[in-house]
Motif scaffolding. Structure first.
Motif: not given
Length: 223
Positions: A85-95
Motif C-alpha cells: 500500500a505504501l508503494r501504491l501511494a508513492e506511484i499515485l503521488v508521482g502521477i
C-alpha cells in the motif's frame, strides 16, 4: 420419456420499453467521467503525505503481527497498512504531481507497474481508504454503441484523490520542521564569504555535539 429442447430462435427480441429503462451506470455508484475537480499537488505536499503515511503505518503496526493485517471485530480497529500500500501511494503521488493533480490510472496499469495481481491493488486501495489517505470515484463513459436500451455505457478508470488525516500530518510536521530550519540556515549563509560559511558550519556542528553529549549523560548545557 426424453425431454426435447424447444427452439426459440424464430422469436425476435422486442426493444426495451422506455418506462423500463433504468439509465443505471455499469457499476453501482458510478458517475459520468469528466468535470472532476482536480487539485494541483506539489512535490513538497506529496512527500509530506507519504511521510505522514509511513509514520501512521508504523503506529498502526502491532507487535508480532505482519503489516497489512485485516481489521478486527473491535470497534474502531482499521487494520494495518502493508508495504504494498505504501508503494501504491508513492506511484499515485508521482502521477498526481506530474499531471497537476490529475490521477486516473486503471487498476490493470497499476498492477502491471507493481507486478502484482489485480486483487492486490484492490486490497491496498482499501487499506489506504480506510485510514483516510485515499479517496476515489467510479466513472463511466459512453461506448458509442447502440443497444436495445439506448446508447451503451462502459466502465472507465477511477478518479483518485490523495489526502492525509490531520493527526498524521502533524506527526510529519514535527520531523520536517528541523530540516526546514537547517535549510534556512544554509540559505542565510549563502551570501556570506566561503571562509565565514565554513566557520559557521563548524560552530553549529560543535554546538550539536555538545548538545548530544549533555543529553547522553543527563547534563544540562550552559545557560
Amino acid at each position: 420419456m426424453t425431454a426435447v429442447p424447444i427452439d426459440h430462435s424464430h422469436r425476435r427480441r422486442r426493444p426495451e420499453p422506455e418506462h423500463r429503462r433504468t439509465y443505471a451506470p455499469v457499476r453501482r455508484g458510478s458517475q459520468p467521467a469528466g468535470g472532476e475537480n482536480w487539485r494541483p499537488l506539489s512535490w513538497a505536499e506529496g512527500r509530506r503525505i507519504l511521510l505522514a503515511l509511513r509514520i501512521h503505518a508504523e503506529k498502526q503496526r502491532r507487535k508480532g503481527e505482519r503489516t497489512g493485517t485485516a481489521p478486527r471485530d473491535s470497534k474502531g480497529d482499521l487494520g494495518g497498512i502493508s508495504f504494498g500500500a505504501l508503494r501504491l501511494a508513492e506511484i499515485l503521488v508521482g502521477i498526481a504531481t506530474k499531471r497537476n493533480g490529475r490521477c486516473e490510472p486503471s487498476v490493470k496499469w497499476l498492477a502491471k507497474a507493481l507486478n502484482v495481481p489485480l486483487k492486490s491493488i484492490h486490497a491496498w486501495k482499501a487499506q489506504l481508504k480506510r485510514h483516510g489517505f485515499l479517496d476515489w470515484r467510479r466513472r463511466w463513459v459512453f461506448s458509442g454503441r447502440e443497444g436495445p436500451r439506448g446508447e451503451q455505457v462502459q466502465q472507465t478508470s477511477n478518479a483518485y484523490w490523495l489526502k492525509a488525516p490531520l493527526e498524521a500530518l502533524q506527526a510529519a510536521e514535527k520531523i520536517l520542521a528541523p530540516r526546514r530550519a537547517e535549510e534556512d540556515d544554509e540559505a542565510r549563509w549563502a551570501t556570506l564569504p566561503p571562509a565565514m560559511q565554513a566557520s559557521l558550519r563548524s560552530m553549529k556542528a560543535a554546538a550539536e555535539r555538545r548538545s548530544d553529549r549533555s543529553s547522553q549523560f543527563g547534563r544540562k548545557g550552559p545557560s
